[in-house]
Design an enzyme around this catalytic site. Structure first.
Site, short mmCIF file in Angstrom:
data_model
loop_
_atom_site.label_atom_id
_atom_site.label_comp_id
_atom_site.label_asym_id
_atom_site.label_seq_id
_atom_site.Cartn_x
_atom_site.Cartn_y
_atom_site.Cartn_z
N ASP A 71 9.82 -4.80 2.86
CA ASP A 71 9.35 -4.93 1.24
C ASP A 71 9.86 -6.02 0.89
O ASP A 71 11.14 -6.22 0.93
CB ASP A 71 9.57 -3.56 0.77
CG ASP A 71 8.67 -3.28 -0.43
OD1 ASP A 71 7.69 -2.25 -0.18
OD2 ASP A 71 8.62 -4.05 -1.28
N TYR A 95 -9.29 -8.91 14.58
CA TYR A 95 -8.12 -9.12 15.63
C TYR A 95 -8.74 -7.73 16.73
O TYR A 95 -8.09 -7.97 17.69
CB TYR A 95 -6.86 -8.76 14.85
CG TYR A 95 -6.00 -9.89 14.61
CD1 TYR A 95 -6.56 -10.92 13.68
CD2 TYR A 95 -4.97 -10.22 15.18
CE1 TYR A 95 -5.74 -11.98 13.39
CE2 TYR A 95 -4.25 -11.61 15.13
CZ TYR A 95 -4.76 -12.35 14.19
OH TYR A 95 -3.88 -13.47 13.87
N LYS A 141 -8.30 -7.21 -0.39
CA LYS A 141 -8.75 -6.05 0.64
C LYS A 141 -9.75 -6.19 1.70
O LYS A 141 -9.95 -5.66 2.61
CB LYS A 141 -8.72 -4.79 -0.22
CG LYS A 141 -7.51 -4.47 -0.93
CD LYS A 141 -6.32 -3.95 0.17
CE LYS A 141 -4.85 -3.65 -0.57
NZ LYS A 141 -4.06 -3.15 0.47
N GLU A 144 -9.28 -10.21 19.38
CA GLU A 144 -7.72 -10.06 20.20
C GLU A 144 -7.44 -8.96 21.08
O GLU A 144 -6.44 -8.68 21.55
CB GLU A 144 -6.53 -10.48 19.16
CG GLU A 144 -7.16 -12.01 18.48
CD GLU A 144 -6.82 -13.27 19.32
OE1 GLU A 144 -6.33 -13.01 20.64
OE2 GLU A 144 -7.05 -14.19 19.22
N TYR A 195 -7.73 -8.27 -6.27
CA TYR A 195 -7.32 -7.23 -5.30
C TYR A 195 -8.61 -6.84 -4.38
O TYR A 195 -8.43 -6.76 -3.05
CB TYR A 195 -7.18 -5.99 -6.19
CG TYR A 195 -6.64 -4.64 -5.40
CD1 TYR A 195 -5.62 -4.76 -4.90
CD2 TYR A 195 -7.49 -3.69 -5.85
CE1 TYR A 195 -5.20 -3.55 -4.23
CE2 TYR A 195 -7.03 -2.37 -4.83
CZ TYR A 195 -5.97 -2.57 -4.14
OH TYR A 195 -5.26 -1.45 -3.36
N GLY A 232 7.37 1.03 -1.46
CA GLY A 232 6.31 1.49 -2.64
C GLY A 232 5.99 3.09 -2.49
O GLY A 232 6.56 3.68 -1.68
P1 NAD Z 1 3.02 0.06 -4.51
O1 NAD Z 1 2.84 -0.93 -5.45
O2 NAD Z 1 3.85 1.65 -4.99
O3 NAD Z 1 3.49 -0.36 -2.99
C1 NAD Z 1 3.27 -1.39 -2.53
C2 NAD Z 1 4.50 -1.95 -1.90
O4 NAD Z 1 4.19 -3.51 -1.37
C3 NAD Z 1 5.81 -2.16 -2.96
O5 NAD Z 1 6.64 -1.80 -2.59
C4 NAD Z 1 5.69 -3.74 -3.07
O6 NAD Z 1 6.93 -4.27 -3.47
C5 NAD Z 1 5.30 -4.16 -1.43
N1 NAD Z 1 4.59 -5.62 -1.47
C6 NAD Z 1 3.73 -6.13 -2.16
N2 NAD Z 1 3.64 -7.25 -1.60
C7 NAD Z 1 4.42 -7.60 -0.72
C8 NAD Z 1 4.90 -8.87 0.13
N3 NAD Z 1 4.16 -10.01 0.03
N4 NAD Z 1 6.00 -8.42 0.98
C9 NAD Z 1 6.59 -7.44 1.25
N5 NAD Z 1 6.19 -6.27 0.47
C10 NAD Z 1 5.21 -6.34 -0.51
O7 NAD Z 1 1.49 0.65 -4.22
P2 NAD Z 1 0.87 1.90 -3.43
O8 NAD Z 1 0.01 2.92 -4.53
O9 NAD Z 1 2.12 2.74 -2.56
O10 NAD Z 1 -0.12 1.31 -2.46
C11 NAD Z 1 0.26 1.11 -0.93
C12 NAD Z 1 -0.91 0.51 -0.34
O11 NAD Z 1 -2.12 1.66 -0.40
C13 NAD Z 1 -1.48 -0.94 -0.83
O12 NAD Z 1 -1.94 -1.74 0.14
C14 NAD Z 1 -2.54 -0.47 -1.70
O13 NAD Z 1 -3.49 -1.32 -1.92
C15 NAD Z 1 -3.08 0.92 -0.94
N6 NAD Z 1 -3.74 1.87 -1.70
C16 NAD Z 1 -3.04 2.74 -2.55
C17 NAD Z 1 -4.05 3.48 -3.33
C18 NAD Z 1 -3.23 4.36 -4.60
O14 NAD Z 1 -4.11 5.06 -5.24
N7 NAD Z 1 -2.10 4.54 -4.48
C19 NAD Z 1 -5.37 3.47 -3.54
C20 NAD Z 1 -5.90 2.33 -2.54
C21 NAD Z 1 -5.19 1.51 -1.90
#
Ligand code: NAD
Ligand code: UDP
Length: 312
Positions: free
Chosen positions: A31, A158, A148, A162, A144, A10
């Protein structure tokens, strides 16, 4: 260290992978590619310290010995998590639990990517970590937000029961190269629209606010947190607040685009304001974001130009 990064393909996971490799550690990127892309990791093809495992983290798996687990796998753009609603709830619950069980089994440290969405449509402004939030548990964003919030409860449990050595980062809107151009988030939409000469779509009147953090600042804060002993949540984001209309104008200026601004309906429960209080990160981690929105947009231009060129 042997480091497991879930969500490595991601946007944030791939930048985190680069940062952890740069510190000399071995990385196993995991991923299922539901919203990420192997394109984000293609520069690591010849990197001997990096391995990739295509795996849904909701299905238990054994990566063998790991010293650190980073939990970044989850759809993150509203368009993605509303399309993948049940999957989003499952990755935040079953997926997070599987990663915590791996950390417990191998005695690994653990850091989970949480979000400003835990604060929902906040009634406290700016948002401190003590604020419990204002979340609609059954609205369109609930898949979402509640995923979260459940993850935060699970990670904390945990740690409490744990004795897993956990950390929680609450990430605020982050942008930069490797955002998927068509993921529907505001910076990716506006830059792609401006570069193509398409209309800039503002949802609502554009008075709602966000605080945008450039990816290198965000990753720096996360890496610092990963080395700390803080177990309760820490906000990492850029506290400079922008209305969405101001953000659209900044994109037009940086791109030199003549695109027209148009207005479309505001999605249900779209937060009206968002701005992190980062006193805790400043105090604990000596962290402060360096890159303002105009500079970050300029740094993102080349990547988005290449994405647009690839679509024509
Ligand atoms: P993104 O969608 O680019 O990356 C998320 C990755 O997780 C993707 O590559 C996706 O294929 C993978 N994924 C999803 N479900 C999966 C599963 N069941 N098994 C394996 N892989 C899985 O999003 P991002 O912006 O890079 O976000 C990454 C993390 O940061 C997330 O947890 C998101 O909630 C958190 N986050 C991001 C932002 C932001 O502004 N970018 C803000 C708040 C929180
Ligand atoms: N937004 C917009 N036009 C777009 C995409 C998003 O006006 O083309 C708005 C959206 O309604 C929200 C803000 O920009 O108020 C940030 O949206 P994003 O999807 O990036 O993330 P959010 O912070 O809402 O999770």
């Amino acid at each position: 260290m042997q480091v497991l990064i879930a969500g490595a393909a991601g946007f944030l996971g791939s930048h985190l992978t680069d940062a952890i490799l740069a510190e000399g550690h071995d990385v196993l990127g995991v991923d299922n590619l539901c919203t990420g892309s192997v394109e984000n990791l293609k520069h690591l093809k010849a990197e001997p310290k990096f391995r990739f495992l295509e795996q849904d983290i909701c299905v238990p798996f054994d990566p063998k010995r790991v010293d650190y687990v980073f939990s970044f796998a989850s759809p993150a753009s509203p368009a993605d998590y509303m399309r993948l609603g049940i999957e989003t709830l499952m990755v935040g619950s079953a997926g997070t639990k599987n990663l915590l069980d791996i950390a417990k089994k191998y005695g690994a440290k653990f850091l989970h990517a949480s979000t400003s969405e835990c604060y929902g449509d906040p009634e406290q402004h700016p948002q401190t970590e003590e604020y419990w939030g204002h979340v609609n548990p059954i609205g369109p964003r609930s898949v979402y937000d509640e995923s979260k919030r459940f993850s935060e409860a699970l990670v904390t449990a945990y740690h409490r029961y744990e004795k897993v050595d956990t950390r929680l980062v609450r990430i605020f809107n982050t942008y930069g190269p490797r955002l998927q151009m068509s993921d529907g988030r505001v910076i990716s939409n506006f830059l792609a629209q401006a570069l193509k000469g398409d209309d800039i779509t503002i949802y609502g009147d554009g008075s709602q606010t966000r605080s945008f953090c450039y990816v290198s600042d965000e990753i720096d804060g996360i890496v610092r947190l990963s080395k700390s002993d803080e177990h309760s949540p820490v906000n990492i984001g850029n506290p400079t607040e922008w209305t969405i209309l101001e953000c659209a104008k900044a994109v037009l200026k940086v791109t030199g685009s003549k695109s027209k601004i148009i207005h479309q309906p505001l999605p249900q429960d779209d937060p009206t304001q968002r701005k992190p209080d980062i006193s805790k990160a400043k105090r604990l981690l000596q962290w402060d974001p360096k890159i303002d929105l105009q500079t970050g947009l300029k740094l993102s231009l080349e990547y988005f130009k290449a994405c647009v060129a690839a679509t024509v």
